[in-house]
Design a protein around this motif. Structure first.
Motif, mmCIF file in Angstrom:
data_model
loop_
_atom_site.group_PDB
_atom_site.id
_atom_site.type_symbol
_atom_site.label_atom_id
_atom_site.label_comp_id
_atom_site.label_asym_id
_atom_site.label_seq_id
_atom_site.Cartn_x
_atom_site.Cartn_y
_atom_site.Cartn_z
ATOM 1 N N PRO A 75 91.712 -8.776 80.617
ATOM 2 C CA PRO A 75 92.076 -7.767 79.612
ATOM 3 C C PRO A 75 93.306 -8.095 78.770
ATOM 4 C CG PRO A 75 91.374 -6.685 81.614
ATOM 5 C CD PRO A 75 91.427 -8.163 81.926
ATOM 6 N N ALA A 76 94.389 -8.561 79.379
ATOM 7 C CA ALA A 76 95.602 -8.856 78.600
ATOM 8 C C ALA A 76 95.364 -9.993 77.615
ATOM 9 C CB ALA A 76 96.765 -9.187 79.529
ATOM 10 N N ALA A 77 94.668 -11.026 78.053
ATOM 11 C CA ALA A 77 94.370 -12.148 77.164
ATOM 12 C C ALA A 77 93.428 -11.710 76.046
ATOM 13 C CB ALA A 77 93.764 -13.306 77.949
ATOM 14 N N ALA A 78 92.414 -10.930 76.382
ATOM 15 C CA ALA A 78 91.472 -10.446 75.363
ATOM 16 C C ALA A 78 92.205 -9.609 74.324
ATOM 17 C CB ALA A 78 90.358 -9.643 76.018
ATOM 18 N N ASP A 79 93.110 -8.744 74.765
ATOM 19 C CA ASP A 79 93.876 -7.920 73.817
ATOM 20 C C ASP A 79 94.681 -8.797 72.864
ATOM 21 O OD1 ASP A 79 92.899 -5.604 75.008
ATOM 22 O OD2 ASP A 79 94.733 -5.225 76.165
ATOM 23 N N ARG A 80 95.341 -9.827 73.404
ATOM 24 C CA ARG A 80 96.144 -10.732 72.579
ATOM 25 C C ARG A 80 95.259 -11.479 71.577
ATOM 26 N NH1 ARG A 80 96.392 -15.761 73.004
ATOM 27 N NH2 ARG A 80 95.774 -15.864 75.185
ATOM 28 N N ILE A 81 94.147 -12.007 72.062
ATOM 29 C CA ILE A 81 93.228 -12.759 71.207
ATOM 30 C C ILE A 81 92.717 -11.880 70.073
ATOM 31 C CG2 ILE A 81 90.906 -13.772 71.161
ATOM 32 C CD1 ILE A 81 91.603 -14.816 74.060
ATOM 33 N N LEU A 82 92.280 -10.679 70.401
ATOM 34 C CA LEU A 82 91.706 -9.792 69.393
ATOM 35 C C LEU A 82 92.756 -9.316 68.389
ATOM 36 C CD1 LEU A 82 89.266 -7.884 71.721
ATOM 37 C CD2 LEU A 82 88.665 -9.543 69.923
ATOM 38 N N ALA A 83 94.001 -9.183 68.831
ATOM 39 C CA ALA A 83 95.071 -8.787 67.912
ATOM 40 C C ALA A 83 95.404 -9.903 66.927
ATOM 41 C CB ALA A 83 96.326 -8.391 68.698
ATOM 42 N N GLU A 84 95.247 -11.156 67.364
ATOM 43 C CA GLU A 84 95.614 -12.305 66.537
ATOM 44 C C GLU A 84 94.464 -12.865 65.708
ATOM 45 O OE1 GLU A 84 97.140 -15.157 69.327
ATOM 46 O OE2 GLU A 84 98.899 -13.944 69.810
ATOM 47 N N HIS A 85 93.229 -12.563 66.091
ATOM 48 C CA HIS A 85 92.067 -13.196 65.452
ATOM 49 C C HIS A 85 91.198 -12.144 64.761
ATOM 50 C CE1 HIS A 85 89.219 -16.529 64.977
ATOM 51 N NE2 HIS A 85 88.274 -15.622 65.149
ATOM 52 N N ALA A 86 91.099 -12.247 63.462
ATOM 53 C CA ALA A 86 90.279 -11.302 62.693
ATOM 54 C C ALA A 86 88.844 -11.809 62.590
ATOM 55 C CB ALA A 86 90.873 -11.132 61.296
ATOM 56 N N GLY A 87 87.943 -10.929 62.259
ATOM 57 C CA GLY A 87 86.574 -11.335 61.991
ATOM 58 C C GLY A 87 85.680 -11.312 63.212
ATOM 59 N N SER A 88 84.511 -11.915 63.051
ATOM 60 C CA SER A 88 83.511 -11.885 64.116
ATOM 61 C C SER A 88 82.946 -13.272 64.431
ATOM 62 C CB SER A 88 82.374 -10.937 63.735
ATOM 63 O OG SER A 88 81.777 -11.360 62.527
ATOM 64 N N THR A 89 83.711 -14.313 64.075
ATOM 65 C CA THR A 89 83.287 -15.696 64.307
ATOM 66 C C THR A 89 84.488 -16.500 64.801
ATOM 67 O OG1 THR A 89 81.679 -15.536 62.517
ATOM 68 C CG2 THR A 89 82.296 -17.742 63.195
ATOM 69 N N VAL A 90 84.214 -17.463 65.669
ATOM 70 C CA VAL A 90 85.273 -18.381 66.109
ATOM 71 C C VAL A 90 84.649 -19.748 66.382
ATOM 72 C CG1 VAL A 90 85.101 -17.797 68.573
ATOM 73 C CG2 VAL A 90 87.254 -18.679 67.660
ATOM 74 N N ASP A 91 85.385 -20.802 66.043
ATOM 75 C CA ASP A 91 84.916 -22.146 66.366
ATOM 76 C C ASP A 91 85.019 -22.354 67.869
ATOM 77 O OD1 ASP A 91 87.773 -22.067 65.529
ATOM 78 O OD2 ASP A 91 87.784 -24.146 66.204
ATOM 79 N N TYR A 92 84.036 -23.079 68.416
ATOM 80 C CA TYR A 92 83.874 -23.185 69.861
ATOM 81 C C TYR A 92 83.375 -24.588 70.193
ATOM 82 C CZ TYR A 92 81.821 -21.961 74.450
ATOM 83 O OH TYR A 92 81.475 -21.899 75.776
ATOM 84 N N ALA A 93 84.124 -25.304 71.007
ATOM 85 C CA ALA A 93 83.749 -26.671 71.359
ATOM 86 C C ALA A 93 83.328 -26.743 72.823
ATOM 87 C CB ALA A 93 84.914 -27.618 71.116
ATOM 88 N N VAL A 94 82.336 -27.559 73.078
ATOM 89 C CA VAL A 94 81.897 -27.792 74.459
ATOM 90 C C VAL A 94 81.748 -29.290 74.689
ATOM 91 C CG1 VAL A 94 80.711 -25.581 74.730
ATOM 92 C CG2 VAL A 94 79.441 -27.555 73.879
ATOM 93 N N ASN A 95 81.827 -29.656 75.954
ATOM 94 C CA ASN A 95 81.499 -31.007 76.384
ATOM 95 C C ASN A 95 80.118 -30.955 77.012
ATOM 96 O OD1 ASN A 95 83.966 -32.356 75.747
ATOM 97 N ND2 ASN A 95 84.903 -31.283 77.465
ATOM 98 N N VAL A 96 79.238 -31.797 76.539
ATOM 99 C CA VAL A 96 77.922 -31.939 77.144
ATOM 100 C C VAL A 96 77.977 -33.204 77.990
ATOM 101 C CG1 VAL A 96 75.454 -32.187 76.731
ATOM 102 C CG2 VAL A 96 76.845 -30.814 75.154
ATOM 103 N N TRP A 97 78.022 -33.016 79.310
ATOM 104 C CA TRP A 97 78.072 -34.134 80.245
ATOM 105 C C TRP A 97 76.660 -34.431 80.691
ATOM 106 C CZ3 TRP A 97 82.449 -36.721 80.805
ATOM 107 C CH2 TRP A 97 83.659 -36.074 80.510
ATOM 108 N N TRP A 98 76.273 -35.703 80.661
ATOM 109 C CA TRP A 98 74.907 -36.065 81.046
ATOM 110 C C TRP A 98 74.901 -37.367 81.826
ATOM 111 C CZ3 TRP A 98 72.578 -40.562 79.376
ATOM 112 C CH2 TRP A 98 73.210 -41.219 78.318
ATOM 113 N N ARG A 99 73.868 -37.471 82.667
ATOM 114 C CA ARG A 99 73.685 -38.689 83.455
ATOM 115 C C ARG A 99 72.205 -38.901 83.734
ATOM 116 N NH1 ARG A 99 75.576 -40.027 89.668
ATOM 117 N NH2 ARG A 99 74.260 -41.885 89.809
ATOM 118 N N ARG A 100 71.762 -40.114 83.541
ATOM 119 C CA ARG A 100 70.390 -40.489 83.887
ATOM 120 C C ARG A 100 70.388 -41.019 85.315
ATOM 121 N NH1 ARG A 100 66.375 -40.861 80.713
ATOM 122 N NH2 ARG A 100 67.654 -41.150 78.860
ATOM 123 N N TYR A 101 69.423 -40.579 86.086
ATOM 124 C CA TYR A 101 69.288 -41.008 87.486
ATOM 125 C C TYR A 101 68.163 -41.987 87.668
ATOM 126 C CZ TYR A 101 72.715 -37.583 88.912
ATOM 127 O OH TYR A 101 73.875 -36.888 89.085
#
Length: 101
Positions: A75-101
């Motif tokens: 909750p505290a982090a969400a409140d801070r994030i929402l107070a600082e970030h306007a709008g309804s979109t945010v850039d989001y990065a992920v790592n796709v880790w893969w391995r062939r067996y």
């Protein structure tokens, strides 16, 4: 995974990238003990390869965006994030880790 994936099969794991994107900054701030280098070493030692993917969260409206943020963060982090970030979109990065067996 090696026990259940047949030879030639591929395992894929999608993980937050705490080193890139606005969401990654939020994640890193909310989890100060998170060690991105240790996570990378873990996957590499297990024989996985990383592909970085930059995407975004795109909520229909601000209310939906707020609900998503409140699911992901304390909750505290969400409140801070929402107070600082306007709008309804945010850039989001992920790592796709893969391995062939």
């Amino acid at each position: 995974m090696a026990r259940v994936i047949r030879p030639g099969g591929v395992a894929v794991v999608i993980d937050n990238d705490a080193t890139t994107s606005t969401f990654g900054e939020w994640f890193a701030q909310s989890h100060p003990g998170y060690d991105a280098l240790a996570v990378e070493r873990f996957w590499r030692r297990a024989g996985f390869t990383r592909e970085r993917l930059l995407t975004s969260w795109q909520a229909r409206d601000r209310a939906e965006f707020q609900a998503l943020v409140r699911i992901e963060f304390e909750p505290a982090a969400a409140d801070r994030i929402l107070a600082e970030h306007a709008g309804s979109t945010v850039d989001y990065a992920v790592n796709v880790w893969w391995r062939r067996y």
